[in-house]
Design a protein around this motif. Sequence first.
Motif, PDB file in Angstrom:
ATOM      1  N   ALA A 185      -2.941  13.173  -5.238  1.00 12.66           N
ATOM      2  CA  ALA A 185      -3.014  11.703  -5.212  1.00 12.66           C
ATOM      3  C   ALA A 185      -3.776  11.172  -4.000  1.00 12.66           C
ATOM      4  CB  ALA A 185      -1.601  11.127  -5.249  1.00 12.66           C
ATOM      5  N   ARG A 229       2.096   1.642  -3.503  1.00 10.95           N
ATOM      6  CA  ARG A 229       1.019   2.113  -4.386  1.00 10.95           C
ATOM      7  C   ARG A 229       0.804   3.615  -4.233  1.00 10.95           C
ATOM      8  NH1 ARG A 229      -3.857   3.836  -4.504  1.00 10.95           N
ATOM      9  NH2 ARG A 229      -4.171   3.716  -2.264  1.00 10.95           N
ATOM     10  N   ARG A 230       0.772   4.081  -3.000  1.00 11.27           N
ATOM     11  CA  ARG A 230       0.566   5.507  -2.757  1.00 11.27           C
ATOM     12  C   ARG A 230       1.744   6.347  -3.254  1.00 11.27           C
ATOM     13  NH1 ARG A 230      -3.196   6.965   1.805  1.00 11.27           N
ATOM     14  NH2 ARG A 230      -4.510   5.139   2.025  1.00 11.27           N
ATOM     15  N   GLU A 267       0.829  -1.216   0.000  1.00 11.43           N
ATOM     16  CA  GLU A 267       0.000   0.000   0.000  1.00 11.43           C
ATOM     17  C   GLU A 267       0.859   1.260   0.000  1.00 11.43           C
ATOM     18  OE1 GLU A 267      -3.310   2.517  -0.089  1.00 11.43           O
ATOM     19  OE2 GLU A 267      -2.963   0.462  -0.741  1.00 11.43           O
ATOM     20  N   MET A 268       1.939   1.252   0.766  1.00  9.61           N
ATOM     21  CA  MET A 268       2.847   2.402   0.761  1.00  9.61           C
ATOM     22  C   MET A 268       3.463   2.604  -0.621  1.00  9.61           C
ATOM     23  SD  MET A 268       2.712   3.729   3.781  1.00  9.61           S
ATOM     24  CE  MET A 268       0.991   3.273   3.744  1.00  9.61           C
ATOM     25  N   ALA A 276       1.623   6.660  -6.990  1.00 15.07           N
ATOM     26  CA  ALA A 276       0.592   7.622  -7.410  1.00 15.07           C
ATOM     27  C   ALA A 276       1.106   9.053  -7.248  1.00 15.07           C
ATOM     28  CB  ALA A 276      -0.691   7.410  -6.601  1.00 15.07           C
ATOM     29  N   ILE A 277       1.803   9.327  -6.161  1.00 15.34           N
ATOM     30  CA  ILE A 277       2.368  10.655  -5.941  1.00 15.34           C
ATOM     31  C   ILE A 277       3.447  10.943  -6.977  1.00 15.34           C
ATOM     32  CG2 ILE A 277       3.739  12.053  -4.330  1.00 15.34           C
ATOM     33  CD1 ILE A 277       2.146  10.603  -2.060  1.00 15.34           C
ATOM     34  N   ALA A 287       1.113  15.107  -3.655  1.00 12.53           N
ATOM     35  CA  ALA A 287       0.572  14.321  -2.546  1.00 12.53           C
ATOM     36  C   ALA A 287      -0.906  14.649  -2.324  1.00 12.53           C
ATOM     37  CB  ALA A 287       1.373  14.576  -1.274  1.00 12.53           C
ATOM     38  N   GLY A 329      -3.099  11.931  -0.732  1.00  8.99           N
ATOM     39  CA  GLY A 329      -2.272  11.699   0.437  1.00  8.99           C
ATOM     40  C   GLY A 329      -2.387  12.763   1.499  1.00  8.99           C
TER      41      GLY A 329
END
Length: 112
Positions: free
Chosen positions: A109, A27-28, A24-25, A31-32, A106, A111
Motif C-alpha cells: 500500500a 486513508r493510509r 491522511e492516516m 489502504a493497508i 503496508a 507505507g
Amino acid sequence: MPTRFRGDMKGVGELLRSQMMLREMIRRAQAIRSAAEAMAPVSTRMDDHHTGLYKASFKVIVTDRGARRHDRAQATVHNSAWYAAWVEYGAEGGRGGGHHVLLRAALAAGGG
C-alpha cells in the motif's frame, strides 16, 4: 545571502494534530487494511471452524491522541482474531512460517 530556516515546533504540533493529518492516516490505514484482506490466508480444511475468521477480523483504529505523548493523529490496522500473531509471525516465535500479512500489506500500500 544564505536563507535560514527555523522550525516552529508549535506549528508542527498543530499539523500533527490536524484533521488533514488524521484524514491522511485513515486513508493510509484503510489502504493497508484492504491489501491485508486481499492477501490474508484462508484455511480450506473442512474441519477448521476458523475458515475466514482471520481475513474478516481486520479493522482500523483511529485516534487523534496517538503516539507516546498522546498528541498525534493516528490510525492503526489491527486484527482481532485470537491467532493473528501466529499467522503474522509463525507458530515458532518468528523462526519461519509466518505469513507477514500486515508487513506485506503496508509495503504493497506504499507505507514502507
